[in-house]
Design a protein around this motif. Structure first.
Motif, PDB file in Angstrom:
ATOM      1  N   PHE A   9       0.840  -1.201   0.000  1.00 27.42           N
ATOM      2  CA  PHE A   9       0.000   0.000   0.000  1.00 27.42           C
ATOM      3  C   PHE A   9       0.876   1.253   0.000  1.00 27.42           C
ATOM      4  O   PHE A   9       1.940   1.291   0.611  1.00 27.42           O
ATOM      5  CB  PHE A   9      -0.889   0.027   1.250  1.00 27.42           C
ATOM      6  N   ARG A  10       0.393   2.289  -0.671  1.00 22.59           N
ATOM      7  CA  ARG A  10       0.992   3.621  -0.560  1.00 22.59           C
ATOM      8  C   ARG A  10      -0.072   4.661  -0.892  1.00 22.59           C
ATOM      9  O   ARG A  10      -1.025   4.383  -1.632  1.00 22.59           O
ATOM     10  CB  ARG A  10       2.200   3.780  -1.471  1.00 22.59           C
ATOM     11  N   VAL A  11       0.102   5.836  -0.334  1.00 22.45           N
ATOM     12  CA  VAL A  11      -0.816   6.948  -0.582  1.00 22.45           C
ATOM     13  C   VAL A  11      -0.207   7.835  -1.652  1.00 22.45           C
ATOM     14  O   VAL A  11       0.922   8.324  -1.508  1.00 22.45           O
ATOM     15  CB  VAL A  11      -1.086   7.748   0.704  1.00 22.45           C
ATOM     16  N   GLU A  12      -0.939   8.044  -2.731  1.00 21.61           N
ATOM     17  CA  GLU A  12      -0.445   8.871  -3.823  1.00 21.61           C
ATOM     18  C   GLU A  12      -0.636  10.359  -3.552  1.00 21.61           C
ATOM     19  O   GLU A  12       0.234  11.173  -3.854  1.00 21.61           O
ATOM     20  CB  GLU A  12      -1.157   8.488  -5.132  1.00 21.61           C
ATOM     21  N   GLN A  13      -1.783  10.719  -2.991  1.00 21.89           N
ATOM     22  CA  GLN A  13      -2.077  12.123  -2.697  1.00 21.89           C
ATOM     23  C   GLN A  13      -3.294  12.177  -1.791  1.00 21.89           C
ATOM     24  O   GLN A  13      -3.925  11.159  -1.509  1.00 21.89           O
ATOM     25  CB  GLN A  13      -2.354  12.915  -3.981  1.00 21.89           C
ATOM     26  N   ALA A  14      -3.597  13.364  -1.325  1.00 21.05           N
ATOM     27  CA  ALA A  14      -4.784  13.583  -0.495  1.00 21.05           C
ATOM     28  C   ALA A  14      -5.440  14.883  -0.920  1.00 21.05           C
ATOM     29  O   ALA A  14      -4.773  15.831  -1.356  1.00 21.05           O
ATOM     30  CB  ALA A  14      -4.419  13.628   0.983  1.00 21.05           C
ATOM     31  N   PRO A  54       3.308  14.465   9.324  1.00 16.11           N
ATOM     32  CA  PRO A  54       3.783  13.110   9.018  1.00 16.11           C
ATOM     33  C   PRO A  54       2.808  12.056   9.553  1.00 16.11           C
ATOM     34  O   PRO A  54       2.561  11.977  10.755  1.00 16.11           O
ATOM     35  CB  PRO A  54       5.132  13.037   9.733  1.00 16.11           C
ATOM     36  N   LEU A  55       2.258  11.270   8.645  1.00 12.83           N
ATOM     37  CA  LEU A  55       1.265  10.267   9.004  1.00 12.83           C
ATOM     38  C   LEU A  55       1.827   8.865   8.801  1.00 12.83           C
ATOM     39  O   LEU A  55       2.616   8.614   7.889  1.00 12.83           O
ATOM     40  CB  LEU A  55       0.004  10.419   8.151  1.00 12.83           C
ATOM     41  N   THR A  69      -7.699 -14.640   3.188  1.00 10.66           N
ATOM     42  CA  THR A  69      -6.459 -14.581   3.959  1.00 10.66           C
ATOM     43  C   THR A  69      -6.362 -13.231   4.663  1.00 10.66           C
ATOM     44  O   THR A  69      -6.785 -12.207   4.109  1.00 10.66           O
ATOM     45  CB  THR A  69      -5.228 -14.801   3.053  1.00 10.66           C
ATOM     46  N   PRO A  70      -5.846 -13.204   5.888  1.00 11.66           N
ATOM     47  CA  PRO A  70      -5.706 -11.921   6.585  1.00 11.66           C
ATOM     48  C   PRO A  70      -4.558 -11.094   6.008  1.00 11.66           C
ATOM     49  O   PRO A  70      -3.584 -11.648   5.492  1.00 11.66           O
ATOM     50  CB  PRO A  70      -5.422 -12.332   8.033  1.00 11.66           C
ATOM     51  N   ILE A  71      -4.696  -9.798   6.101  1.00  5.98           N
ATOM     52  CA  ILE A  71      -3.609  -8.904   5.714  1.00  5.98           C
ATOM     53  C   ILE A  71      -2.580  -8.884   6.835  1.00  5.98           C
ATOM     54  O   ILE A  71      -2.921  -8.740   8.012  1.00  5.98           O
ATOM     55  CB  ILE A  71      -4.157  -7.501   5.429  1.00  5.98           C
ATOM     56  N   SER A  72      -1.334  -9.051   6.455  1.00  4.80           N
ATOM     57  CA  SER A  72      -0.269  -9.146   7.444  1.00  4.80           C
ATOM     58  C   SER A  72      -0.221  -7.913   8.340  1.00  4.80           C
ATOM     59  O   SER A  72      -0.397  -6.773   7.869  1.00  4.80           O
ATOM     60  CB  SER A  72       1.072  -9.324   6.732  1.00  4.80           C
ATOM     61  N   TRP A  73       0.063  -8.121   9.610  1.00  4.22           N
ATOM     62  CA  TRP A  73       0.059  -7.041  10.593  1.00  4.22           C
ATOM     63  C   TRP A  73       1.142  -5.998  10.331  1.00  4.22           C
ATOM     64  O   TRP A  73       1.063  -4.868  10.825  1.00  4.22           O
ATOM     65  CB  TRP A  73       0.273  -7.617  11.994  1.00  4.22           C
ATOM     66  N   ASP A  74       2.174  -6.350   9.527  1.00  8.55           N
ATOM     67  CA  ASP A  74       3.276  -5.411   9.317  1.00  8.55           C
ATOM     68  C   ASP A  74       3.089  -4.517   8.097  1.00  8.55           C
ATOM     69  O   ASP A  74       3.993  -3.776   7.710  1.00  8.55           O
ATOM     70  CB  ASP A  74       4.604  -6.165   9.196  1.00  8.55           C
ATOM     71  N   LYS A  75       1.903  -4.556   7.472  1.00  6.50           N
ATOM     72  CA  LYS A  75       1.653  -3.715   6.304  1.00  6.50           C
ATOM     73  C   LYS A  75       1.365  -2.279   6.754  1.00  6.50           C
ATOM     74  O   LYS A  75       0.429  -2.024   7.516  1.00  6.50           O
ATOM     75  CB  LYS A  75       0.473  -4.251   5.493  1.00  6.50           C
ATOM     76  N   GLU A  76       2.182  -1.361   6.269  1.00  6.94           N
ATOM     77  CA  GLU A  76       2.005   0.043   6.636  1.00  6.94           C
ATOM     78  C   GLU A  76       2.639   0.929   5.574  1.00  6.94           C
ATOM     79  O   GLU A  76       3.413   0.468   4.724  1.00  6.94           O
ATOM     80  CB  GLU A  76       2.627   0.336   8.002  1.00  6.94           C
ATOM     81  N   THR A  77       2.313   2.204   5.622  1.00  6.65           N
ATOM     82  CA  THR A  77       2.920   3.178   4.725  1.00  6.65           C
ATOM     83  C   THR A  77       2.911   4.536   5.391  1.00  6.65           C
ATOM     84  O   THR A  77       2.094   4.799   6.294  1.00  6.65           O
ATOM     85  CB  THR A  77       2.183   3.235   3.366  1.00  6.65           C
TER      86      THR A  77
END
Length: 216
Positions: free
Chosen positions: A6-11, A125-126, A146-154
């Motif tokens: 996952f990544r955030v492109e813009q807001a 910073p988020l 399947t569960p999403i792994s707990w270490d997924k972050e961005t």
């Protein structure tokens, strides 16, 4: 088995919503670009990483209510939970881009509101941390989960300007303050007894003017 990143492109602010809301353009990519994803039920915890930016003197003064005097910041600055959000991602193969909509409040009893309002410029910073479930078809076409792994972050740096302009649009020249009911009743009684027509004038009558305005 799906392996999503996952990544955030813009807001950007969502215009003309019922209440202030930000839309984060969330880029979702599967490690196997040929694997068909039926749907993703995604949950997101969003934290403000307050130690990942610099603060000017005027920022430090505005943040006094949250973190205390600057000489205590080594102990008081800690990651701050902003909010939780969720989104359901429809079927895709390879890559999907979805709007993650995050409701925002202008209630100054909320720590995140105080933080956003205290900053005049720069970025917030988020850290977005993901959980949830991915539904997909195996080689035999059977539906699996399947569960999403707990270490997924961005991480994403939200421009302060976006938040400020959104609040100015929804609450032009205004701010929201929630009061304890007995305090409100006392203010109301004072307002009525003195024949004060507006709440602004009520507060102005009990709060002294800044020294520079008195000097005028």
């Amino acid at each position: 088995m799906p392996d999503l990143s996952f990544r955030v492109e813009q807001a950007e602010a969502v215009p003309f919503a019922a209440s202030p809301m930000l839309a984060f353009k969330l880029h979702v990519e599967n490690a196997n670009p040929e694997e068909a994803i039926h749907t993703v039920a995604l949950r997101i915890q969003i934290q403000i990483e307050v130690t990942r930016r610099q603060y000017r003197t005027e920022d430090q003064e505005q943040l006094l209510d949250l973190f205390g005097d600057h000489d205590r910041w080594s102990r008081t600055l800690r990651p701050m939970l902003w909010t939780h959000a969720s989104v359901v991602i429809p079927p895709f193969t390879g890559v999907a881009v979805v709007d993650l909509q995050v409701p925002c409040t202008f209630d100054f009893n909320i720590a995140a509101t105080k933080y956003f309002h205290a900053l005049s410029d720069g970025e917030v910073p988020l850290l977005l941390m993901f959980s949830g479930s991915t539904f997909y078809a195996d080689r035999n076409g059977s539906l699996q989960v399947t569960p999403i792994s707990w270490d997924k972050e961005t991480r994403f740096r939200l421009p302060v300007k976006i938040w400020s302009e959104m609040m100015d649009f929804y609450y032009p020249n205004s701010a929201w303050l929630c009061l304890r009911r007995d305090v409100f009743e006392r203010l109301l009684e004072y307002k009525v007894r003195n024949g004060i027509p507006t709440w602004e004038e009520t507060f102005e009558s009990v709060i002294p003017l800044p020294k520079e305005e008195v000097a005028r």
